[in-house]
Design an enzyme around this catalytic site. Structure first.
Site, PDB file in Angstrom:
ATOM      1  N   GLY A   1       0.837  -1.208   0.000  1.00  0.00           N
ATOM      2  CA  GLY A   1       0.000   0.000   0.000  1.00  0.00           C
ATOM      3  C   GLY A   1       0.863   1.247   0.000  1.00  0.00           C
TER       4      GLY A   1
ATOM      5  N   ARG B   1      13.539   9.791  -2.880  1.00  0.00           N
ATOM      6  CA  ARG B   1      14.426  10.938  -3.170  1.00  0.00           C
ATOM      7  C   ARG B   1      15.725  10.825  -2.368  1.00  0.00           C
ATOM      8  NH1 ARG B   1      14.828  15.708  -0.218  1.00  0.00           N
ATOM      9  NH2 ARG B   1      15.420  17.603  -1.362  1.00  0.00           N
TER      10      ARG B   1
ATOM     11  N   VAL C   1      17.100   8.133  -1.046  1.00  0.00           N
ATOM     12  CA  VAL C   1      17.898   6.988  -1.501  1.00  0.00           C
ATOM     13  C   VAL C   1      18.662   7.373  -2.769  1.00  0.00           C
ATOM     14  CG1 VAL C   1      17.758   4.639  -2.483  1.00  0.00           C
ATOM     15  CG2 VAL C   1      16.400   5.232  -0.444  1.00  0.00           C
TER      16      VAL C   1
ATOM     17  N   ARG D   1       1.010  -4.977  -5.294  1.00  0.00           N
ATOM     18  CA  ARG D   1       1.224  -6.165  -4.465  1.00  0.00           C
ATOM     19  C   ARG D   1       1.348  -7.319  -5.461  1.00  0.00           C
ATOM     20  NH1 ARG D   1      -3.105  -3.643  -1.113  1.00  0.00           N
ATOM     21  NH2 ARG D   1      -2.092  -2.844   0.750  1.00  0.00           N
TER      22      ARG D   1
ATOM     23  N   ASP E   1       5.355  -5.274   5.878  1.00  0.00           N
ATOM     24  CA  ASP E   1       5.944  -6.582   6.179  1.00  0.00           C
ATOM     25  C   ASP E   1       5.825  -7.574   5.026  1.00  0.00           C
ATOM     26  OD1 ASP E   1       3.235  -6.721   6.629  1.00  0.00           O
ATOM     27  OD2 ASP E   1       3.389  -8.099   8.328  1.00  0.00           O
TER      28      ASP E   1
ATOM     29  N   THR F   1       4.440   2.250   5.708  1.00  0.00           N
ATOM     30  CA  THR F   1       3.051   1.825   5.846  1.00  0.00           C
ATOM     31  C   THR F   1       2.325   2.759   6.800  1.00  0.00           C
ATOM     32  OG1 THR F   1       1.573   0.168   6.808  1.00  0.00           O
ATOM     33  CG2 THR F   1       3.855   0.051   7.510  1.00  0.00           C
TER      34      THR F   1
ATOM     35  N   ASP G   1       0.020   1.890   8.624  1.00  0.00           N
ATOM     36  CA  ASP G   1      -0.503   1.107   9.766  1.00  0.00           C
ATOM     37  C   ASP G   1       0.407   1.100  10.998  1.00  0.00           C
ATOM     38  OD1 ASP G   1      -2.664   0.447   8.241  1.00  0.00           O
ATOM     39  OD2 ASP G   1      -1.920  -1.523   7.650  1.00  0.00           O
TER      40      ASP G   1
ATOM     41  N   ASP H   1       2.661  -1.023  11.838  1.00  0.00           N
ATOM     42  CA  ASP H   1       2.552  -2.354  12.440  1.00  0.00           C
ATOM     43  C   ASP H   1       3.815  -3.191  12.212  1.00  0.00           C
ATOM     44  OD1 ASP H   1       2.196  -2.572   9.719  1.00  0.00           O
ATOM     45  OD2 ASP H   1       0.591  -4.037   9.834  1.00  0.00           O
TER      46      ASP H   1
ATOM     47  N   ARG I   1     -17.045  15.647  14.745  1.00  0.00           N
ATOM     48  CA  ARG I   1     -17.511  15.982  16.111  1.00  0.00           C
ATOM     49  C   ARG I   1     -18.362  17.259  16.111  1.00  0.00           C
ATOM     50  NH1 ARG I   1     -16.896  14.644  21.461  1.00  0.00           N
ATOM     51  NH2 ARG I   1     -15.165  13.202  21.333  1.00  0.00           N
TER      52      ARG I   1
ATOM     53  N   ARG J   1     -25.482  13.624  18.435  1.00  0.00           N
ATOM     54  CA  ARG J   1     -25.428  12.317  17.788  1.00  0.00           C
ATOM     55  C   ARG J   1     -24.287  11.450  18.281  1.00  0.00           C
ATOM     56  NH1 ARG J   1     -26.539  14.062  11.575  1.00  0.00           N
ATOM     57  NH2 ARG J   1     -28.796  14.034  11.758  1.00  0.00           N
TER      58      ARG J   1
ATOM     59  N   GLY K   1      -6.702   0.019   9.066  1.00  0.00           N
ATOM     60  CA  GLY K   1      -5.933  -0.842   9.968  1.00  0.00           C
ATOM     61  C   GLY K   1      -6.525  -2.240   9.948  1.00  0.00           C
ATOM     62  N   ARG K   2      -6.078  -3.004   8.964  1.00  0.00           N
ATOM     63  CA  ARG K   2      -6.609  -4.366   8.775  1.00  0.00           C
ATOM     64  C   ARG K   2      -6.204  -5.257   9.940  1.00  0.00           C
ATOM     65  NH1 ARG K   2      -5.235  -5.736   2.962  1.00  0.00           N
ATOM     66  NH2 ARG K   2      -3.234  -5.137   3.809  1.00  0.00           N
TER      67      ARG K   2
ATOM     68  N   GLY L   1     -10.431  12.731  21.536  1.00  0.00           N
ATOM     69  CA  GLY L   1     -11.288  12.548  22.723  1.00  0.00           C
ATOM     70  C   GLY L   1     -12.415  11.553  22.515  1.00  0.00           C
TER      71      GLY L   1
ATOM     72  N   GLN M   1      -7.138   8.422   4.064  1.00  0.00           N
ATOM     73  CA  GLN M   1      -6.039   8.318   5.037  1.00  0.00           C
ATOM     74  C   GLN M   1      -4.717   7.929   4.370  1.00  0.00           C
ATOM     75  OE1 GLN M   1      -7.850   6.015   8.702  1.00  0.00           O
ATOM     76  NE2 GLN M   1      -9.022   5.691   6.835  1.00  0.00           N
ATOM     77  N   ARG M   2      -4.767   7.408   3.175  1.00  0.00           N
ATOM     78  CA  ARG M   2      -3.533   6.942   2.522  1.00  0.00           C
ATOM     79  C   ARG M   2      -2.864   8.031   1.690  1.00  0.00           C
ATOM     80  NH1 ARG M   2      -4.094   1.179   1.267  1.00  0.00           N
ATOM     81  NH2 ARG M   2      -3.313   1.516  -0.817  1.00  0.00           N
TER      82      ARG M   2
HETATM   83  O1  F6P Z   1      -1.725  -1.573   4.885  1.00  0.00           O
HETATM   84  C1  F6P Z   1      -2.250  -0.334   4.635  1.00  0.00           C
HETATM   85  C2  F6P Z   1      -3.725  -0.407   4.396  1.00  0.00           C
HETATM   86  O2  F6P Z   1      -4.192   0.902   4.155  1.00  0.00           O
HETATM   87  C3  F6P Z   1      -4.560  -1.080   5.492  1.00  0.00           C
HETATM   88  O3  F6P Z   1      -4.781  -0.259   6.594  1.00  0.00           O
HETATM   89  C4  F6P Z   1      -5.788  -1.425   4.716  1.00  0.00           C
HETATM   90  O4  F6P Z   1      -6.487  -2.488   5.287  1.00  0.00           O
HETATM   91  C5  F6P Z   1      -5.245  -1.834   3.381  1.00  0.00           C
HETATM   92  O5  F6P Z   1      -4.017  -1.160   3.231  1.00  0.00           O
HETATM   93  C6  F6P Z   1      -6.167  -1.510   2.219  1.00  0.00           C
HETATM   94  O6  F6P Z   1      -5.568  -1.936   1.051  1.00  0.00           O
HETATM   95  P1  F6P Z   1      -6.129  -1.647  -0.407  1.00  0.00           P
HETATM   96  O7  F6P Z   1      -5.787  -0.238  -0.757  1.00  0.00           O
HETATM   97  O8  F6P Z   1      -5.437  -2.630  -1.263  1.00  0.00           O
HETATM   98  O9  F6P Z   1      -7.600  -1.844  -0.342  1.00  0.00           O
END
Ligand code: F6P
Length: 329
Positions: A17, A27, A29, A78, A109, A132, A134, A136, A161, A169, A177-178, A192, A261-262
């Site tokens: 991802g 850059r 590297v 991938r 990983d 990544t 994540d 992780d 919020r 609500r 975060g898989r 919060g 978020q990416r």
């Molecule tokens: O590993 C990063 C991540 O954004 C995870 O949080 C998420 O589950 C996954 O990639 C989503 O991947 P894709 O963009 O292939 O759907």
């Protein structure tokens, strides 16, 4: 670590991802390699480009004006084929043809698992950079992209919020975060949130419901639940369903933040972390320290053997969970 080899031509690739800051790492590297008189190559679309011979020579200007950009100029993928011996054989032939004798892989990983297999089979020195959102991966306090992703989530949750507050609500916000709850934990604490649900801890949904019922009794109707997409109970949809069943009066809405978020321009921290790691990746290859992941721990560079980096995940301490509970009461 294998015995020292002289690295003269380095290939750099991003894999898995995308994460904001990957461009800053690429850059760093490329420019560090060029500074040392090495020849530098960009491998397109991760391991897929290595197999399909989609490799371009990089000059200093190839990486101009990218430090502030999200995504990755080398693109990413991938690759299933790389996990087959035949795929790795093709990839090696393409590197050999160009005399590439060192690799820097920016990814998670899964990407390191590929690098490890490849370096064991073909004895190509590899360096992994943790890229990544994540966070992780063990062996580093930072992963490239996490800070940007979590800040994006914080900005979005703050906005939600406002609406939650205006309408009294209950919002359930799903973040990425898989397998890891770091984005949920950090963004939840920073905004919060009343409850934070993460894959690293078994979700006690009965506790969540009774706490919401108790809040309803004292007319605290504005509540935010941040759930990681990989939580064992389920994502925002599942959490919403059970809350609606058990607390019908609750005015609930869900929001799945998803891929926003990416993307986006990396934060200063992600640019710095990526630049520092990219620089050390090349220095490390030149010094003969390879098949390691470059990380930063306690503000010091550290080098984790790829075997360990792919096996261990970061752990979330009980203290964090206690902080969440105390601060959200
Ligand atoms: O590993 C990063 C991540 O954004 C995870 O949080 C998420 O589950 C996954 O990639 C989503 O991947 P894709 O963009 O292939 O759907």
């Amino acid at each position: 670590m294998s015995e020292q080899k002289k690295v003269t031509r380095i290939g750099v690739l991003s894999s898995g991802g995308d994460a904001p800051g990957m461009n800053a790492a690429i850059r760093a590297v490329v420019r560090t390699g060029l500074y040392h008189g090495l020849e530098m190559f960009g491998i397109m679309r991760g391991y897929s480009g290595m197999i399909e011979d989609d490799i371009v020579e990089m000059e200093s200007r190839s990486v101009a004006n990218i430090i502030q950009r999200g995504g990755t100029v080398l693109k990413t993928a991938r690759s299933k084929e790389f996990f087959q011996p035949e795929g790795r054989k093709k990839a090696y032939a393409n590197l050999k043809k160009r005399g590439i004798n060192g690799l820097v892989i920016v990814g998670g990983d899964g990407s390191f698992r590929g690098a490890l297999k490849f370096s064991q089979e073909f004895d190509i020195p590899c360096i992994g950079l943790p890229g990544t959102i994540d966070k992780d991966i063990a062996g580093t306090d930072f992963t490239i992209g996490f800070d940007t992703a979590v800040n994006t989530a914080v900005e979005a949750i703050d906005k939600i919020r406002d609406t939650a507050d205006a309408h009294d609500r209950l919002f359930i916000i799903e973040v990425m975060g898989r397998d890891a709850g770091y984005i949920a934990l950090h963004s939840g604490i920073a905004t919060g949130a009343e409850h934070i649900l993460i894959p690293e801890r078994k979700t006690d949904i009965e506790y969540v419901i009774s706490s919401l019922q108790e809040k309803e009794k004292r007319k605290k109707l504005v509540n935010m639940i941040v759930v990681a997409e990989g939580d064992d109970f389920g994502g925002a949809e599942e959490v919403n369903k059970i809350i609606k069943e058990r607390i019908p009066a609750a005015d609930t809405r869900i929001c799945i933040l998803g891929h926003i978020q990416r993307g986006g321009s990396p934060t200063c921290l992600d640019r710095l972390v990526a630049s520092r790691m990219g620089y050390h990746a090349v220095e490390s290859l030149m010094k003969g320290r390879y098949n390691v992941m470059v990380g930063v721990m306690n503000n010091k560079m550290c080098y984790t053997p790829l075997e360990k980096a792919v096996k261990a995940k970061q752990t979330i301490s009980d203290e964090w969970m206690r902080i969440v509970k105390i601060l959200s009461s």
